[in-house]
Design a protein around this motif. Structure first.
Motif, PDB file in Angstrom:
ATOM      1  N   GLY A   1      53.878  40.645  50.104  1.00  0.00           N
ATOM      2  CA  GLY A   1      52.471  40.739  50.472  1.00  0.00           C
ATOM      3  C   GLY A   1      51.473  40.202  49.470  1.00  0.00           C
ATOM      4  O   GLY A   1      50.301  40.596  49.495  1.00  0.00           O
TER       5      GLY A   1
ATOM      6  N   ARG B   1      54.799  44.495  52.660  1.00  0.00           N
ATOM      7  CA  ARG B   1      54.770  44.743  54.101  1.00  0.00           C
ATOM      8  C   ARG B   1      55.890  45.686  54.524  1.00  0.00           C
ATOM      9  O   ARG B   1      55.765  46.397  55.508  1.00  0.00           O
TER      10      ARG B   1
ATOM     11  N   THR C   1      51.193  49.768  48.871  1.00  0.00           N
ATOM     12  CA  THR C   1      50.984  49.945  50.304  1.00  0.00           C
ATOM     13  C   THR C   1      51.935  51.026  50.809  1.00  0.00           C
ATOM     14  O   THR C   1      53.040  51.205  50.296  1.00  0.00           O
TER      15      THR C   1
ATOM     16  N   ALA D   1      49.257  49.174  54.688  1.00  0.00           N
ATOM     17  CA  ALA D   1      49.775  47.813  54.553  1.00  0.00           C
ATOM     18  C   ALA D   1      48.869  46.828  55.289  1.00  0.00           C
ATOM     19  O   ALA D   1      48.227  47.173  56.287  1.00  0.00           O
ATOM     20  N   GLU D   2      48.799  45.623  54.768  1.00  0.00           N
ATOM     21  CA  GLU D   2      48.047  44.509  55.375  1.00  0.00           C
ATOM     22  C   GLU D   2      46.569  44.868  55.597  1.00  0.00           C
ATOM     23  O   GLU D   2      45.973  44.490  56.610  1.00  0.00           O
TER      24      GLU D   2
END
Length: 388
Positions: A214, A278, A299, A320-321
């Protein structure tokens, strides 16, 4: 009266592909502990850095030519593995990661006690029809693993939810607390980044440059961090397939180290370590950073919560993200040196109590002993050697 020769200790065959990153570190640590305990350790892996390290430790290394991902070469890789297993004649096979787990289970098919350790599930790493096929295989192939070893309870829960019906064991990842040790922040920064202000806030991300880790999310978050802290500097430590794409989108205040032999100096130089993955099983980089007394921002993927003492999760975990949430957490921690020091101290105490690699090796020894039965070679003598 002539005494019979003692029964030889069992031979364990580790199979590893990939042979770098966290998988390689886990295999190296287990081989070191098992050799010290007197086991006969063989390892099948591609030639390279891991193979060289294992030879130096005294392991019996067999070069197994295999690509990182499944593909048309798989039948040939399995045939080579069958020949390798026939030559080594192990009492137990321990396959690390989805690719080695796929090839090993096809080669052994339950004829030898088999441990499969996914180090993050294959079906999380891909999408579309490939993910469907990966999930189908993990459900089917579980019958050929005497134990599926997950590195976190969350990774096990992911497998259960996905319908992978297996005999599970959870053995959390561990790190060497004698190698990963704290020093005052910034003491090695001048040598690592000679053109950087030594008191400017420094964020470090250690990991393979790939979609899983990520780094692209962190690069999207970085302009927001700079708006709050214009002097902040970001360093991406590692190499990988996304290197060029990440370089093209990176802000000028982002430094790429390339592959490094030892990440410890970078952990020690950091004010904050970030891993915006991720997916994971349980990443080693946060444990290494915490052992070095450095606070982390992670994350909230498999293994992340279990890597942290409960008191740190509110400040150190983000979705996450989510670049905005990541930037907010980083910008909140970087200016607060006393808070960062406190989080780092709490994190190191937690790693020492919960994620010492010696505990990991001892739990794997217990698992092997269970699978191999009550034979003397895996009794208290071996366990005491691993604990020492």
């Amino acid at each position: 009266m002539h005494q019979p020769a003692p029964e030889p200790l069992p031979r364990v065959l580790h199979l590893a592909q990939p042979a770098d990153g966290g998988v390689a570190r886990v295999v190296r640590d287990l081989a070191r502990a098992q050799l010290a305990a007197g086991l006969r350790v063989s390892v099948g892996c591609p030639d390279g850095g891991l193979a060289a390290d294992l030879r130096e430790l005294g392991a019996d290394v067999r070069v197994w030519r295999a690509g990182r991902s499944p593909g048309p070469a798989l039948p040939g890789e399995v045939r080579r593995l069958v020949r390798l297993i026939d030559e080594v004649r192990p009492e137990l096979v321990h396959a690390h990661s989805s690719k080695a787990g796929l090839a090993a289970r096809l080669a052994v098919r339950g004829r030898i006690p088999t441990v499969f350790q996914p180090h993050a599930w294959s079906f999380e790493a891909v999408g579309g029809i490939t993910a469907v096929l990966a999930l189908h295989w993990e459900r089917w192939g579980a019958r050929w693993a005497d134990r599926v070893v997950c590195v976190s309870e969350a990774e096990r829960a992911t497998g259960v939810r996905a319908g992978v019906r297996a005999s599970y064991a959870v053995v959390p990842n561990g790190v060497d607390p004698d190698r990963f040790t704290p020093v005052p922040a910034g003491v090695s920064r001048a040598a690592l980044l000679p053109d950087t202000d030594p008191v400017a806030p420094l964020v470090v991300c250690v990991g393979r440059l790939c979609r899983q880790k990520g780094q692209d999310v962190l690069l999207r978050a970085w302009p927001d961090v700079l708006r709050a802290l214009p002097d902040a500097r970001l360093v991406l430590v590692g190499d990988g397939p996304d290197r060029d794409a990440l370089r093209r989108r990176a802000h000028p205040r982002v430094h790429f180290t390339g592959a490094v032999a030892d990440a410890v100096p970078w952990y020690r130089a950091a004010d904050l370590v970030v891993l915006p993955s991720r997916w994971e099983g349980m990443a080693l980089a946060p444990l290494e950073a915490l052992a070095c007394g450095r606070p982390v921002v992670l994350t909230d993927v498999d293994g992340a919560r279990e890597s942290l003492p409960p008191a740190l999760t509110a400040r150190c975990l983000v979705p996450a993200e989510d670049p905005a949430a990541l930037a907010g957490a980083v910008a909140a921690l970087l200016p607060d040196a006393p808070l960062r020091a406190s989080l780092g101290e709490q994190g190191r105490r937690y790693v020492l109590s919960t994620h010492d690699v010696r505990h990991t090796a001892a739990r794997v020894a217990d698992l092997y002993r269970e699978l191999l039965g009550t034979r003397p070679s895996m009794s208290s003598e071996c366990r005491e050697s691993i604990h020492s």
